[in-house]
Design a protein around this motif. Structure first.
Motif, PDB file in Angstrom:
ATOM      1  N   ASN A  75       0.829  -1.206   0.000  1.00  0.00           N
ATOM      2  CA  ASN A  75       0.000   0.000   0.000  1.00  0.00           C
ATOM      3  C   ASN A  75       0.866   1.260   0.000  1.00  0.00           C
ATOM      4  N   GLU A  76       1.931   1.269   0.806  1.00  0.00           N
ATOM      5  CA  GLU A  76       2.841   2.410   0.834  1.00  0.00           C
ATOM      6  C   GLU A  76       3.569   2.569  -0.497  1.00  0.00           C
ATOM      7  N   LEU A  77       3.955   1.450  -1.096  1.00  0.00           N
ATOM      8  CA  LEU A  77       4.619   1.505  -2.402  1.00  0.00           C
ATOM      9  C   LEU A  77       3.697   2.116  -3.455  1.00  0.00           C
ATOM     10  N   LYS A  78       2.453   1.739  -3.443  1.00  0.00           N
ATOM     11  CA  LYS A  78       1.489   2.237  -4.424  1.00  0.00           C
ATOM     12  C   LYS A  78       1.283   3.736  -4.296  1.00  0.00           C
ATOM     13  N   ASN A  79       1.339   4.265  -3.067  1.00  0.00           N
ATOM     14  CA  ASN A  79       1.005   5.676  -2.823  1.00  0.00           C
ATOM     15  C   ASN A  79       2.217   6.610  -2.861  1.00  0.00           C
ATOM     16  N   LEU A  80       3.382   6.130  -3.258  1.00  0.00           N
ATOM     17  CA  LEU A  80       4.566   6.989  -3.311  1.00  0.00           C
ATOM     18  C   LEU A  80       4.390   8.098  -4.344  1.00  0.00           C
ATOM     19  N   GLN A  81       4.874   9.300  -4.009  1.00  0.00           N
ATOM     20  CA  GLN A  81       4.825  10.448  -4.914  1.00  0.00           C
ATOM     21  C   GLN A  81       6.198  11.098  -4.986  1.00  0.00           C
ATOM     22  N   ALA A  82       6.519  11.648  -6.148  1.00  0.00           N
ATOM     23  CA  ALA A  82       7.831  12.265  -6.377  1.00  0.00           C
ATOM     24  C   ALA A  82       7.702  13.775  -6.219  1.00  0.00           C
ATOM     25  N   THR A  83       8.054  14.271  -5.032  1.00  0.00           N
ATOM     26  CA  THR A  83       7.912  15.707  -4.775  1.00  0.00           C
ATOM     27  C   THR A  83       9.083  16.307  -4.002  1.00  0.00           C
ATOM     28  N   GLY A  84      10.054  15.505  -3.576  1.00  0.00           N
ATOM     29  CA  GLY A  84      11.079  16.004  -2.668  1.00  0.00           C
ATOM     30  C   GLY A  84      12.417  16.259  -3.328  1.00  0.00           C
ATOM     31  N   LEU A  85      13.482  16.243  -2.494  1.00  0.00           N
ATOM     32  CA  LEU A  85      14.855  16.459  -2.935  1.00  0.00           C
ATOM     33  C   LEU A  85      15.596  15.133  -3.041  1.00  0.00           C
ATOM     34  N   THR A  86      16.783  15.182  -3.653  1.00  0.00           N
ATOM     35  CA  THR A  86      17.590  13.975  -3.827  1.00  0.00           C
ATOM     36  C   THR A  86      18.564  13.856  -2.665  1.00  0.00           C
ATOM     37  N   THR A  87      18.034  13.489  -1.504  1.00  0.00           N
ATOM     38  CA  THR A  87      18.845  13.375  -0.279  1.00  0.00           C
ATOM     39  C   THR A  87      19.315  11.929  -0.116  1.00  0.00           C
ATOM     40  N   LEU A  88      20.172  11.484  -1.021  1.00  0.00           N
ATOM     41  CA  LEU A  88      20.599  10.086  -1.033  1.00  0.00           C
ATOM     42  C   LEU A  88      21.396   9.727   0.213  1.00  0.00           C
ATOM     43  N   GLY A  89      22.315  10.597   0.633  1.00  0.00           N
ATOM     44  CA  GLY A  89      23.152  10.290   1.780  1.00  0.00           C
ATOM     45  C   GLY A  89      22.347  10.078   3.052  1.00  0.00           C
ATOM     46  N   GLN A  90      21.404  10.983   3.328  1.00  0.00           N
ATOM     47  CA  GLN A  90      20.575  10.858   4.523  1.00  0.00           C
ATOM     48  C   GLN A  90      19.678   9.628   4.445  1.00  0.00           C
ATOM     49  N   ALA A  91      19.170   9.323   3.239  1.00  0.00           N
ATOM     50  CA  ALA A  91      18.297   8.167   3.078  1.00  0.00           C
ATOM     51  C   ALA A  91      19.064   6.865   3.285  1.00  0.00           C
ATOM     52  N   LEU A  92      20.306   6.810   2.808  1.00  0.00           N
ATOM     53  CA  LEU A  92      21.127   5.622   3.032  1.00  0.00           C
ATOM     54  C   LEU A  92      21.415   5.439   4.512  1.00  0.00           C
ATOM     55  N   ARG A  93      21.734   6.533   5.197  1.00  0.00           N
ATOM     56  CA  ARG A  93      22.004   6.436   6.623  1.00  0.00           C
ATOM     57  C   ARG A  93      20.764   5.946   7.374  1.00  0.00           C
ATOM     58  N   ALA A  94      19.594   6.455   7.005  1.00  0.00           N
ATOM     59  CA  ALA A  94      18.355   6.014   7.644  1.00  0.00           C
ATOM     60  C   ALA A  94      18.102   4.531   7.378  1.00  0.00           C
ATOM     61  N   SER A  95      18.455   4.067   6.179  1.00  0.00           N
ATOM     62  CA  SER A  95      18.269   2.654   5.837  1.00  0.00           C
ATOM     63  C   SER A  95      19.172   1.760   6.677  1.00  0.00           C
ATOM     64  N   PHE A  96      20.450   2.143   6.787  1.00  0.00           N
ATOM     65  CA  PHE A  96      21.372   1.346   7.600  1.00  0.00           C
ATOM     66  C   PHE A  96      20.959   1.366   9.068  1.00  0.00           C
ATOM     67  N   ASP A  97      20.527   2.512   9.566  1.00  0.00           N
ATOM     68  CA  ASP A  97      20.088   2.589  10.963  1.00  0.00           C
ATOM     69  C   ASP A  97      18.875   1.697  11.201  1.00  0.00           C
ATOM     70  N   LEU A  98      17.975   1.647  10.233  1.00  0.00           N
ATOM     71  CA  LEU A  98      16.795   0.791  10.361  1.00  0.00           C
ATOM     72  C   LEU A  98      17.207  -0.676  10.438  1.00  0.00           C
ATOM     73  N   LEU A  99      18.141  -1.076   9.598  1.00  0.00           N
ATOM     74  CA  LEU A  99      18.602  -2.465   9.614  1.00  0.00           C
ATOM     75  C   LEU A  99      19.350  -2.801  10.900  1.00  0.00           C
ATOM     76  N   ASN A 100      20.049  -1.817  11.465  1.00  0.00           N
ATOM     77  CA  ASN A 100      20.873  -2.052  12.651  1.00  0.00           C
ATOM     78  C   ASN A 100      20.120  -1.840  13.953  1.00  0.00           C
ATOM     79  N   LEU A 101      18.821  -1.601  13.878  1.00  0.00           N
ATOM     80  CA  LEU A 101      18.046  -1.206  15.046  1.00  0.00           C
ATOM     81  C   LEU A 101      18.119  -2.237  16.176  1.00  0.00           C
ATOM     82  N   ASN A 102      18.059  -3.512  15.840  1.00  0.00           N
ATOM     83  CA  ASN A 102      17.975  -4.552  16.857  1.00  0.00           C
ATOM     84  C   ASN A 102      19.266  -5.345  17.029  1.00  0.00           C
ATOM     85  N   ARG A 103      20.332  -4.962  16.336  1.00  0.00           N
ATOM     86  CA  ARG A 103      21.539  -5.782  16.361  1.00  0.00           C
ATOM     87  C   ARG A 103      22.221  -5.782  17.731  1.00  0.00           C
ATOM     88  N   LEU A 104      22.225  -4.649  18.402  1.00  0.00           N
ATOM     89  CA  LEU A 104      22.873  -4.603  19.705  1.00  0.00           C
ATOM     90  C   LEU A 104      22.094  -5.430  20.729  1.00  0.00           C
TER      91      LEU A 104
END
Length: 385
Positions: A75-104
């Motif tokens: 549902n979230e994939l279907k509703n995506l819209q292209a309106t923002g900036l190309t903040t690749l670095g911040q998005a990558l960091r958020a992705s890695f943090d999400l994956l590492n959330l429970n590792r400790l």
């Protein structure tokens, strides 16, 4: 349980239309659905976990994380819209943090007690973007920068934001706005020249320069094959090169050493960690030791690099396997190192490191490790700021 995280570019430039009549964002959504259908053919996909992250400002960029189910993801994939900036670095960091959330909490990284390849959470991050210039509220960025500071406890114990079982792949959409009259050439898809390519290589992944729908389908098939249980390790040769072997299998006299470094001298590749066929859980015995001596007077642990460095020498010797002593075997993915060893056709010889040996035969390269000598260092230091 493999984790498949899709990082979708939702910048305004993804609204541009291609020769197919659809926007880049539409193509990205379709690519995710095609990948999931291809992946579903594998019985092992029943344990997959899908996550969805966009370039939106945190925390709004995380559309589907650990708690969301498959229906929420779609549902979230279907509703995506292209309106923002190309903040690749911040998005990558958020992705890695999400994956590492429970590792400790899970203790999977085993800080200070060695790295266990069989303690892993294989994760594949697939970012789909149009390769435009990176932008933020301050303007245009020429280079990719990932924020170094993370709010997650324990993040300071690893120098990089990623871990050795997390690989980044990028589908960079370069589809033109008008159809080309030239015939499409078949073959391997080249890497893209955008800033994300180097980051992909640092994690053990790669980028794809996608120019047609057929190339996109080809890339998706390749990515499905990349979903493997394993960890990325740096292999470095130490000492002289081995003596060449002639066609008759006889060792020839060593030639003069060259000043040029061979490709196989240093490899940054994945070792496959196969699960137990009965339980589906990887089993092992020996960790790769830490790259420091324990110091009881130190108040903190020294940070480790994401990928350990295993050094090996090229002196042929007999494999030393003690009866009834457990050992671990890992298969190294195809690389210049495996190709060089297999071309030597010496199945009964072994290359050793410091208490570490590489046992190889004509079918595959396997690593039997009791322990290994490690060295600090990573290519990621040029990117992370």
């Amino acid at each position: 349980m493999p984790v498949l995280l899709f990082l979708i570019d939702t910048s305004a430039s993804m609204s541009q239309r291609t020769y197919l009549g659809t926007t880049y964002l539409d193509i990205a959504k379709g690519a995710v659905e095609i990948f999931m259908k291809m992946r579903a053919r594998d019985p092992a996909s029943r344990g997959d976990r899908y996550m969805l992250v966009t370039f939106d400002e945190a925390p709004c960029g995380i559309k589907a994380g650990w708690k969301e189910n498959h229906a929420t993801f779609m549902n979230e994939l279907k509703n995506l819209q292209a309106t923002g900036l190309t903040t690749l670095g911040q998005a990558l960091r958020a992705s890695f943090d999400l994956l590492n959330l429970n590792r400790l909490v899970s203790g999977i990284d085993n800080y200070g007690q060695g790295r266990n390849p069989f303690f892993l959470e294989p994760s594949v991050i697939i970012t789909i973007s149009d390769g435009s210039k990176m932008t933020n509220n301050g303007g245009v960025q020429e280079e990719l920068h990932l924020p170094l500071h993370s709010p997650l406890p324990g993040s300071e114990l690893t120098k990089e934001p990623f871990r050795w079982d997390q690989r980044l792949f990028a589908l960079v959409l370069r589809l033109p706005g008008a159809s080309s009259l030239e015939a499409e050439q078949l073959g391997s898809v080249p890497s893209d020249e955008s800033a994300v390519t180097q980051m992909c290589e640092v994690t053990g992944g790669r980028s794809y320069c996608v120019r047609t729908q057929r190339m996109l389908n080809q890339c998706l098939e390749s990515l499905v094959q990349k979903v493997q249980s394993g960890v990325v390790i740096n292999f470095e040769k130490t000492g002289p090169d081995p003596a060449p072997i002639g066609e008759d299998g006889i060792v020839e006299s060593p030639r003069a050493t060259t000043l040029f470094t061979q490709v196989w001298h240093s490899c940054h590749k994945l070792i496959y960690v196969r699960p137990n066929p009965k339980t589906g859980v990887p089993v092992g015995h020996w960790p790769i030791p830490e790259s420091f001596w324990p110091d009881q007077n130190s108040p903190t642990l020294p940070p480790r690099v994401a990928h350990p460095v295993v050094r090996f020498s090229c002196a042929d010797c007999d494999p030393m396997v003690i009866d009834k002593l457990p050992f671990d075997k890992y298969e190294l993915e195809p690389s210049p190192l495996t190709q060089y060893i297999l071309e030597r056709k010496s199945p009964h010889a072994c290359w050793q490191g410091v208490e570490c040996c590489l046992l190889y035969n004509c079918r595959a390269l396997r690593i039997m490790k009791a322990s290994s000598h490690l060295e600090e260092g990573t290519k990621a230091s040029r990117i992370l700021k």
